[in-house]
Write a protein that holds these residues in place. Structure first.
Motif, PDB file in Angstrom:
ATOM      1  N   LEU A   9       0.869  -1.177   0.000  1.00 56.22           N
ATOM      2  CA  LEU A   9       0.000   0.000   0.000  1.00 56.22           C
ATOM      3  C   LEU A   9       0.898   1.216   0.000  1.00 56.22           C
ATOM      4  O   LEU A   9       1.815   1.320   0.804  1.00 56.22           O
ATOM      5  CB  LEU A   9      -0.903  -0.008   1.231  1.00 56.22           C
ATOM      6  N   GLY A  10       0.639   2.129  -0.917  1.00 58.31           N
ATOM      7  CA  GLY A  10       1.559   3.241  -1.112  1.00 58.31           C
ATOM      8  C   GLY A  10       2.675   2.780  -2.041  1.00 58.31           C
ATOM      9  O   GLY A  10       2.585   1.719  -2.645  1.00 58.31           O
ATOM     10  N   PRO A  11       3.736   3.550  -2.164  1.00 55.81           N
ATOM     11  CA  PRO A  11       4.852   3.100  -2.996  1.00 55.81           C
ATOM     12  C   PRO A  11       5.410   1.785  -2.445  1.00 55.81           C
ATOM     13  O   PRO A  11       5.722   1.693  -1.257  1.00 55.81           O
ATOM     14  CB  PRO A  11       5.869   4.236  -2.869  1.00 55.81           C
ATOM     15  N   PRO A  12       5.495   0.731  -3.271  1.00 54.77           N
ATOM     16  CA  PRO A  12       5.919  -0.568  -2.763  1.00 54.77           C
ATOM     17  C   PRO A  12       7.370  -0.567  -2.290  1.00 54.77           C
ATOM     18  O   PRO A  12       8.239   0.052  -2.893  1.00 54.77           O
ATOM     19  CB  PRO A  12       5.722  -1.509  -3.956  1.00 54.77           C
ATOM     20  N   ARG A  13       7.602  -1.283  -1.164  1.00 52.66           N
ATOM     21  CA  ARG A  13       8.937  -1.370  -0.584  1.00 52.66           C
ATOM     22  C   ARG A  13       8.947  -2.461   0.473  1.00 52.66           C
ATOM     23  O   ARG A  13       7.899  -2.869   0.955  1.00 52.66           O
ATOM     24  CB  ARG A  13       9.355  -0.050   0.030  1.00 52.66           C
ATOM     25  N   ILE A  14      10.135  -2.904   0.843  1.00 59.77           N
ATOM     26  CA  ILE A  14      10.313  -3.837   1.951  1.00 59.77           C
ATOM     27  C   ILE A  14      11.128  -3.102   2.995  1.00 59.77           C
ATOM     28  O   ILE A  14      12.160  -2.506   2.689  1.00 59.77           O
ATOM     29  CB  ILE A  14      11.002  -5.133   1.502  1.00 59.77           C
ATOM     30  N   GLN A  23      15.345  -5.290  -2.361  1.00 59.48           N
ATOM     31  CA  GLN A  23      14.044  -4.934  -2.918  1.00 59.48           C
ATOM     32  C   GLN A  23      13.832  -5.668  -4.237  1.00 59.48           C
ATOM     33  O   GLN A  23      14.778  -5.841  -5.003  1.00 59.48           O
ATOM     34  CB  GLN A  23      13.977  -3.427  -3.175  1.00 59.48           C
ATOM     35  N   PRO A  24      12.604  -6.104  -4.521  1.00 56.92           N
ATOM     36  CA  PRO A  24      12.333  -6.667  -5.840  1.00 56.92           C
ATOM     37  C   PRO A  24      12.670  -5.642  -6.918  1.00 56.92           C
ATOM     38  O   PRO A  24      12.439  -4.445  -6.739  1.00 56.92           O
ATOM     39  CB  PRO A  24      10.830  -6.958  -5.811  1.00 56.92           C
ATOM     40  N   ARG A  25      13.229  -6.114  -8.006  1.00 55.61           N
ATOM     41  CA  ARG A  25      13.609  -5.204  -9.095  1.00 55.61           C
ATOM     42  C   ARG A  25      12.520  -5.162 -10.148  1.00 55.61           C
ATOM     43  O   ARG A  25      12.130  -6.183 -10.696  1.00 55.61           O
ATOM     44  CB  ARG A  25      14.911  -5.667  -9.735  1.00 55.61           C
ATOM     45  N   GLY A  26      12.024  -3.998 -10.395  1.00 50.02           N
ATOM     46  CA  GLY A  26      11.054  -3.799 -11.468  1.00 50.02           C
ATOM     47  C   GLY A  26       9.613  -3.956 -11.026  1.00 50.02           C
ATOM     48  O   GLY A  26       9.290  -4.613 -10.044  1.00 50.02           O
ATOM     49  N   ARG A  27       8.763  -3.337 -11.792  1.00 45.01           N
ATOM     50  CA  ARG A  27       7.335  -3.311 -11.469  1.00 45.01           C
ATOM     51  C   ARG A  27       6.685  -4.680 -11.609  1.00 45.01           C
ATOM     52  O   ARG A  27       5.748  -5.013 -10.904  1.00 45.01           O
ATOM     53  CB  ARG A  27       6.617  -2.275 -12.321  1.00 45.01           C
ATOM     54  N   LYS A  28       7.200  -5.539 -12.503  1.00 46.77           N
ATOM     55  CA  LYS A  28       6.601  -6.864 -12.675  1.00 46.77           C
ATOM     56  C   LYS A  28       6.827  -7.737 -11.448  1.00 46.77           C
ATOM     57  O   LYS A  28       5.958  -8.512 -11.064  1.00 46.77           O
ATOM     58  CB  LYS A  28       7.131  -7.533 -13.936  1.00 46.77           C
ATOM     59  N   ALA A  29       7.986  -7.609 -10.815  1.00 44.06           N
ATOM     60  CA  ALA A  29       8.240  -8.375  -9.588  1.00 44.06           C
ATOM     61  C   ALA A  29       7.276  -7.948  -8.485  1.00 44.06           C
ATOM     62  O   ALA A  29       6.739  -8.781  -7.753  1.00 44.06           O
ATOM     63  CB  ALA A  29       9.690  -8.189  -9.143  1.00 44.06           C
ATOM     64  N   TRP A  30       7.040  -6.650  -8.365  1.00 40.34           N
ATOM     65  CA  TRP A  30       6.071  -6.155  -7.383  1.00 40.34           C
ATOM     66  C   TRP A  30       4.671  -6.645  -7.734  1.00 40.34           C
ATOM     67  O   TRP A  30       3.884  -6.978  -6.856  1.00 40.34           O
ATOM     68  CB  TRP A  30       6.107  -4.635  -7.307  1.00 40.34           C
ATOM     69  N   ALA A  31       4.353  -6.668  -9.035  1.00 38.68           N
ATOM     70  CA  ALA A  31       3.035  -7.128  -9.471  1.00 38.68           C
ATOM     71  C   ALA A  31       2.804  -8.578  -9.069  1.00 38.68           C
ATOM     72  O   ALA A  31       1.734  -8.931  -8.558  1.00 38.68           O
ATOM     73  CB  ALA A  31       2.905  -6.967 -10.988  1.00 38.68           C
ATOM     74  N   HIS A  64       5.769  -9.520   7.669  1.00 42.50           N
ATOM     75  CA  HIS A  64       4.372  -9.119   7.572  1.00 42.50           C
ATOM     76  C   HIS A  64       4.152  -8.426   6.237  1.00 42.50           C
ATOM     77  O   HIS A  64       5.079  -7.870   5.660  1.00 42.50           O
ATOM     78  CB  HIS A  64       3.998  -8.156   8.703  1.00 42.50           C
ATOM     79  N   CYS A  65       2.918  -8.435   5.784  1.00 40.58           N
ATOM     80  CA  CYS A  65       2.558  -7.744   4.538  1.00 40.58           C
ATOM     81  C   CYS A  65       1.328  -6.892   4.828  1.00 40.58           C
ATOM     82  O   CYS A  65       0.303  -7.404   5.292  1.00 40.58           O
ATOM     83  CB  CYS A  65       2.271  -8.757   3.436  1.00 40.58           C
ATOM     84  N   ASP A  66       1.432  -5.594   4.561  1.00 42.45           N
ATOM     85  CA  ASP A  66       0.335  -4.688   4.903  1.00 42.45           C
ATOM     86  C   ASP A  66      -0.983  -5.077   4.246  1.00 42.45           C
ATOM     87  O   ASP A  66      -2.038  -5.021   4.866  1.00 42.45           O
ATOM     88  CB  ASP A  66       0.707  -3.226   4.630  1.00 42.45           C
ATOM     89  N   VAL A  67      -0.942  -5.525   3.004  1.00 42.52           N
ATOM     90  CA  VAL A  67      -2.168  -5.900   2.301  1.00 42.52           C
ATOM     91  C   VAL A  67      -2.824  -7.108   2.968  1.00 42.52           C
ATOM     92  O   VAL A  67      -4.041  -7.125   3.167  1.00 42.52           O
ATOM     93  CB  VAL A  67      -1.871  -6.183   0.808  1.00 42.52           C
ATOM     94  N   ASP A  85      -2.063   2.814   4.893  1.00 43.38           N
ATOM     95  CA  ASP A  85      -2.325   4.001   4.085  1.00 43.38           C
ATOM     96  C   ASP A  85      -1.728   3.834   2.698  1.00 43.38           C
ATOM     97  O   ASP A  85      -0.634   3.293   2.547  1.00 43.38           O
ATOM     98  CB  ASP A  85      -1.714   5.221   4.777  1.00 43.38           C
ATOM     99  N   GLY A  86      -2.423   4.329   1.709  1.00 40.71           N
ATOM    100  CA  GLY A  86      -1.928   4.331   0.342  1.00 40.71           C
ATOM    101  C   GLY A  86      -2.681   3.357  -0.532  1.00 40.71           C
ATOM    102  O   GLY A  86      -3.409   2.493  -0.074  1.00 40.71           O
ATOM    103  N   GLN A  87      -2.479   3.535  -1.816  1.00 34.56           N
ATOM    104  CA  GLN A  87      -3.128   2.707  -2.815  1.00 34.56           C
ATOM    105  C   GLN A  87      -2.238   1.515  -3.143  1.00 34.56           C
ATOM    106  O   GLN A  87      -1.011   1.615  -3.113  1.00 34.56           O
ATOM    107  CB  GLN A  87      -3.370   3.557  -4.070  1.00 34.56           C
ATOM    108  N   LEU A  88      -2.828   0.399  -3.480  1.00 37.14           N
ATOM    109  CA  LEU A  88      -2.086  -0.799  -3.848  1.00 37.14           C
ATOM    110  C   LEU A  88      -1.140  -0.504  -5.007  1.00 37.14           C
ATOM    111  O   LEU A  88      -1.557   0.028  -6.039  1.00 37.14           O
ATOM    112  CB  LEU A  88      -3.064  -1.917  -4.233  1.00 37.14           C
ATOM    113  N   LEU A  89       0.147  -0.815  -4.815  1.00 37.59           N
ATOM    114  CA  LEU A  89       1.203  -0.586  -5.818  1.00 37.59           C
ATOM    115  C   LEU A  89       1.165   0.841  -6.367  1.00 37.59           C
ATOM    116  O   LEU A  89       1.289   1.070  -7.571  1.00 37.59           O
ATOM    117  CB  LEU A  89       1.113  -1.605  -6.955  1.00 37.59           C
ATOM    118  N   GLU A  90       1.004   1.778  -5.462  1.00 40.32           N
ATOM    119  CA  GLU A  90       0.910   3.194  -5.821  1.00 40.32           C
ATOM    120  C   GLU A  90       2.105   3.628  -6.673  1.00 40.32           C
ATOM    121  O   GLU A  90       3.250   3.315  -6.366  1.00 40.32           O
ATOM    122  CB  GLU A  90       0.864   4.027  -4.549  1.00 40.32           C
TER     123      GLU A  90
END
Length: 113
Positions: A9-14, A23-31, A64-67, A85-90
Motif C-alpha cells: 500500500l503506497g509506494p511498494p517497498r520492503i 528490494q524486488p527489481r522492477g514493477r513486474k516483480a512487485w506485481a 508481515h505484509c500490509d495488504v 495508508d496508500g493505494q495498492l502498488l501506488e
C-alpha cells in the motif's frame, strides 16, 4: 530478530528496522508479489488441478505484509485498517498488460472500500 514488512500500500517497498532488505527489481516483480498476496489461484501439478488450499503467500513469522494484514483485519477486527495508508502498488502502471491492469484496478477499488 526485527520484524520485516512488505509494503504494497503506497509506494511498494520492503522495510526492516535492523537491516536494509533487498528490494524486488522492477514493477513486474512487485506485481507478482501483490498478485500472490491477494490471489485465490489453485496449484496446478502435472496438468491436473490440486484440490488443496488456494495458492497463497506464506511469510516467515517475523515478516508481515500490509495488504494481508488489511484483508485479515476485515474479518478478524484485530488490526486497525486506518493504520494502512496508500493505494495498492501506488505509482506503478501496467498499461502494457491490460489483464493485470484490470485486476489491479479491481483490487484497488476493493481495498479502498
Amino acid at each position: 530478530m526485527a520484524e520485516t514488512w512488505i509494503r504494497l500500500l503506497g509506494p511498494p517497498r520492503i522495510e526492516s528496522a535492523d537491516i536494509t532488505p533487498p528490494q524486488p527489481r522492477g514493477r513486474k516483480a512487485w506485481a507478482v508479489l501483490a498478485y500472490l498476496a491477494l490471489s485465490e489461484l489453485r496449484r496446478t501439478i502435472g496438468g491436473a488441478a490440486n484440490a488443496g488450499d488456494p495458492l497463497r503467500l506464506e511469510l516467515p513469522a517475523t515478516w508481515h505484509c500490509d495488504v494481508l494484514e488489511l484483508v485479515d483485519s476485515a474479518t478478524s477486527h484485530d488490526a486497525d485498517p486506518r493504520t494502512f495508508d496508500g493505494q495498492l502498488l501506488e505509482g506503478l502502471t501496467f498499461a502494457d498488460s491490460p489483464v493485470f491492469d484490470s485486476w489491479l484496478a479491481d483490487q484497488r477499488y476493493r481495498l479502498d472500500n
